[in-house]
Design a protein around this motif. Structure first.
Motif, PDB file in Angstrom:
ATOM      1  N   ALA A   1       1.397  -1.223  -0.268  1.00  0.00           N
ATOM      2  CA  ALA A   1       0.202  -0.063  -0.067  1.00  0.00           C
ATOM      3  C   ALA A   1       1.000   0.971   0.200  1.00  0.00           C
ATOM      4  N   LYS A   2       2.250   1.163   0.489  1.00  0.00           N
ATOM      5  CA  LYS A   2       3.079   2.571   0.323  1.00  0.00           C
ATOM      6  C   LYS A   2       2.830   2.948  -0.463  1.00  0.00           C
ATOM      7  N   GLY A   3       2.415   4.354  -0.291  1.00  0.00           N
ATOM      8  CA  GLY A   3       2.880   4.895  -1.646  1.00  0.00           C
ATOM      9  C   GLY A   3       1.484   5.872  -2.553  1.00  0.00           C
ATOM     10  N   ARG A   4       0.387   4.325  -2.083  1.00  0.00           N
ATOM     11  CA  ARG A   4      -0.741   4.738  -2.877  1.00  0.00           C
ATOM     12  C   ARG A   4      -1.675   5.639  -2.377  1.00  0.00           C
ATOM     13  N   GLN A   5      -2.702   5.626  -3.330  1.00  0.00           N
ATOM     14  CA  GLN A   5      -3.509   7.232  -3.086  1.00  0.00           C
ATOM     15  C   GLN A   5      -4.785   6.015  -2.495  1.00  0.00           C
ATOM     16  N   CYS A   6      -4.945   6.965  -1.419  1.00  0.00           N
ATOM     17  CA  CYS A   6      -6.562   5.829  -0.571  1.00  0.00           C
ATOM     18  C   CYS A   6      -7.773   6.396  -0.402  1.00  0.00           C
TER      19      CYS A   6
ATOM     20  N   GLY B   1      -5.795  10.102   1.533  1.00  0.00           N
ATOM     21  CA  GLY B   1      -5.271  10.534   1.082  1.00  0.00           C
ATOM     22  C   GLY B   1      -3.954   9.621   1.033  1.00  0.00           C
ATOM     23  N   VAL B   2      -2.328   9.694   1.180  1.00  0.00           N
ATOM     24  CA  VAL B   2      -1.222   8.711   0.041  1.00  0.00           C
ATOM     25  C   VAL B   2      -1.074   7.827   1.375  1.00  0.00           C
ATOM     26  N   VAL B   3      -1.052   6.535   1.523  1.00  0.00           N
ATOM     27  CA  VAL B   3      -0.138   5.976   2.322  1.00  0.00           C
ATOM     28  C   VAL B   3       0.917   5.787   2.263  1.00  0.00           C
ATOM     29  N   GLN B   4       1.498   6.193   4.298  1.00  0.00           N
ATOM     30  CA  GLN B   4       3.200   6.203   4.584  1.00  0.00           C
ATOM     31  C   GLN B   4       3.667   4.731   4.459  1.00  0.00           C
ATOM     32  N   GLY B   5       2.381   4.131   5.843  1.00  0.00           N
ATOM     33  CA  GLY B   5       3.167   2.948   6.654  1.00  0.00           C
ATOM     34  C   GLY B   5       2.613   2.652   8.050  1.00  0.00           C
TER      35      GLY B   5
END
Length: 257
Positions: free
Chosen positions: A213-218, A224-228
């Motif tokens: 998921a990291k870096g993907r738009q949710c 937002g953008v998943v950071q981890g």
């Protein structure tokens, strides 16, 4: 939709040709309740735990007619298509319980990489993915007494072969057997269940290396953008120039919304 109460429980004599007592000894659990068909392994696990079942007790089903997922979702688990199981554990560390589904996911991914023929990815908070398709899911349910968990039921569903009813799902490599999955995954789940504390730095690094998921738009649980994730198991999402930590909900990407 059927419920466990609507589904007859048929006790299994064997599992893939192995007698149940021999299987119990082989996978190293103190008690094994195995069924040819059942509503939900979760419900049986809770019943056994309430009656005093020891930690490590395992409920295993050939097929489920009312399998349960997060948010009360129900589904049918096809006979012979995968490993459908629930383990009873009795932890006392609430901090560890907060991150248990993630810790179990990490343990299962490492245990199954070889049987998958590829590196398994993780999706917060409880799913395993292989080559972009869902391979397995985890459901952790706790029962509490006096502010502490009296027991937990750790449900795991793993597709050994891709179910015909789920075109977006995937199975393990064609050479993988259900016995091999059990031999690897049962000790992995137990080890995750007895670990204490929040996620360690090495676990965070391992999750980051498998994070799909990291870096993907949710769009959910927030947009937002998943950071981890952080040590508490929360999903970290960037919303503009700010970040927020989300501790509940389902992760839905923009392209899925």
């Amino acid at each position: 939709m059927p419920t466990d109460a609507d589904s007859p429980r048929v006790v299994a004599d064997d599992y893939d040709g192995i007698a149940i007592e021999a299987l119990r000894q082989r996978i190293g659990v103190p008690r094994l309740a195995a069924f040819a068909s059942i509503g939900s392994t979760q419900d049986v696990a809770h019943e056994l735990a309430a009656a005093g079942a020891v930690a490590g007790t395992l409920v295993l089903a050939e097929a489920q007619s009312a399998g349960r997922g997060r948010a009360g979702r129900l589904w049918q688990s096809e006979s012979g298509a995968g490993v459908w199981m629930t383990m009873v554990e009795r932890p006392r560390d609430v901090r560890a319980l907060d991150v248990l589904s993630l810790r179990v996911g990490l343990a299962l991914a490492a245990a199954l990489d070889e049987l998958a023929g590829d590196r398994i990815a993780l999706k917060w908070p409880n799913d395993l993915y292989l080559r972009g398709r869902k391979l397995a899911g985890i459901l952790v349910e706790a029962r509490w007494r006096d502010g502490l968990p009296e027991w937990i039921a750790i449900g795991v569903g793993i597709n050994v072969r891709a179910p015909e009813s789920e075109p977006v799902a995937i199975g393990l490599a064609s050479t993988a057997s259900r016995l091999a999955v059990l031999e690897r995954c049962v000790p992995a789940v137990h080890a995750a269940a007895v670990a204490e504390g929040r996620l360690r730095s090495d676990e965070l690094r391992e999750f980051a290396s498998r994070d799909c998921a990291k870096g993907r738009q949710c769009v959910s649980p927030v947009a937002g953008v998943v950071q981890g994730i952080d040590q508490s198991g929360a999903l970290v999402v960037a919303i503009g120039s700010e970040t927020t930590a989300v501790r509940s909900g389902s992760l839905v990407f923009t392209e899925e919304g």
